[in-house]
Write a protein that holds these residues in place. Structure first.
Motif, mmCIF file in Angstrom:
data_model
loop_
_atom_site.group_PDB
_atom_site.id
_atom_site.type_symbol
_atom_site.label_atom_id
_atom_site.label_comp_id
_atom_site.label_asym_id
_atom_site.label_seq_id
_atom_site.Cartn_x
_atom_site.Cartn_y
_atom_site.Cartn_z
ATOM 1 N N LYS A 112 3.711 -11.213 1.055
ATOM 2 C CA LYS A 112 3.001 -11.945 2.107
ATOM 3 C C LYS A 112 2.247 -10.935 2.962
ATOM 4 O O LYS A 112 2.862 -9.971 3.462
ATOM 5 N N ASN A 113 0.953 -11.157 3.115
ATOM 6 C CA ASN A 113 0.131 -10.264 3.932
ATOM 7 C C ASN A 113 0.312 -8.798 3.531
ATOM 8 O O ASN A 113 0.450 -7.919 4.380
ATOM 9 N N GLU A 114 0.374 -8.569 2.217
ATOM 10 C CA GLU A 114 0.525 -7.219 1.658
ATOM 11 C C GLU A 114 1.853 -6.551 2.029
ATOM 12 O O GLU A 114 1.967 -5.328 2.024
ATOM 13 N N GLU A 115 2.848 -7.360 2.360
ATOM 14 C CA GLU A 115 4.196 -6.864 2.612
ATOM 15 C C GLU A 115 5.130 -7.421 1.541
ATOM 16 O O GLU A 115 5.007 -8.572 1.143
ATOM 17 N N VAL A 116 6.053 -6.582 1.090
ATOM 18 C CA VAL A 116 6.990 -6.957 0.025
ATOM 19 C C VAL A 116 8.316 -7.383 0.643
ATOM 20 O O VAL A 116 8.903 -6.646 1.441
ATOM 21 N N TYR A 117 8.763 -8.564 0.247
ATOM 22 C CA TYR A 117 10.051 -9.094 0.692
ATOM 23 C C TYR A 117 10.913 -9.346 -0.530
ATOM 24 O O TYR A 117 10.440 -9.821 -1.560
ATOM 25 N N GLU B 135 0.807 -1.223 0.000
ATOM 26 C CA GLU B 135 0.000 0.000 0.000
ATOM 27 C C GLU B 135 0.841 1.274 0.000
ATOM 28 O O GLU B 135 0.367 2.338 -0.389
ATOM 29 N N ASP B 136 2.098 1.188 0.419
ATOM 30 C CA ASP B 136 2.978 2.359 0.453
ATOM 31 C C ASP B 136 3.722 2.589 -0.862
ATOM 32 O O ASP B 136 4.444 3.581 -0.985
ATOM 33 N N LEU B 137 3.562 1.682 -1.815
ATOM 34 C CA LEU B 137 4.245 1.813 -3.104
ATOM 35 C C LEU B 137 3.337 2.499 -4.109
ATOM 36 O O LEU B 137 2.277 1.977 -4.451
ATOM 37 N N PRO B 138 3.734 3.664 -4.596
ATOM 38 C CA PRO B 138 2.935 4.302 -5.643
ATOM 39 C C PRO B 138 3.090 3.534 -6.948
ATOM 40 O O PRO B 138 4.119 2.916 -7.197
ATOM 41 N N GLU B 139 2.046 3.555 -7.770
ATOM 42 C CA GLU B 139 2.145 2.881 -9.067
ATOM 43 C C GLU B 139 3.003 3.691 -10.021
ATOM 44 O O GLU B 139 2.918 4.918 -10.063
#
Length: 107
Positions: A97-102, A14-18
């Motif tokens: 995972k769970n809307e987190e980017v790894y 959600e913190d990444l702009p398109e």
């Protein structure tokens, strides 16, 4: 021997702009994170192989980023510089995972 990978958290989706890059540093690596208009997230080395331009500051179109220094077109999917220019940047596997980017990095 199989290479073991570490999952390193780099951002919340959600913190990444398109279509705009985001810079993050993991250890000695400076990475550019891109969320494309199709929702896919890609992570590449943040320096253009030509003159070291900061790729996270480049314009994004489709699956490519344009280096802000000399307009080299680079695929965020496979890291290849598009013709007529030549070269490539390192790409990194991503897990969400769970809307987190790894980012998956070798141990």
């Amino acid at each position: 021997m199989e290479t073991m990978l570490n999952e390193v958290f780099v951002a919340k989706v959600e913190d990444l702009p398109e279509k705009i890059g985001k810079t993050t540093v993991v250890g000695d690596l400076e990475l550019a994170i891109f969320k494309l208009d199709n929702g896919k997230v890609h992570v590449i080395e943040n320096r253009c192989p030509h003159k070291g331009g900061v790729l996270a500051e480049g314009l994004v179109s489709g699956e490519h980023v344009f280096c802000p220094m000399h307009d080299w077109k680079i695929s965020v999917k496979d890291g290849k510089v598009q013709e007529p220019d030549v070269g490539c940047v390192q790409t990194f596997e991503v897990a969400i995972k769970n809307e987190e980017v790894y980012v998956l990095l070798p141990e």
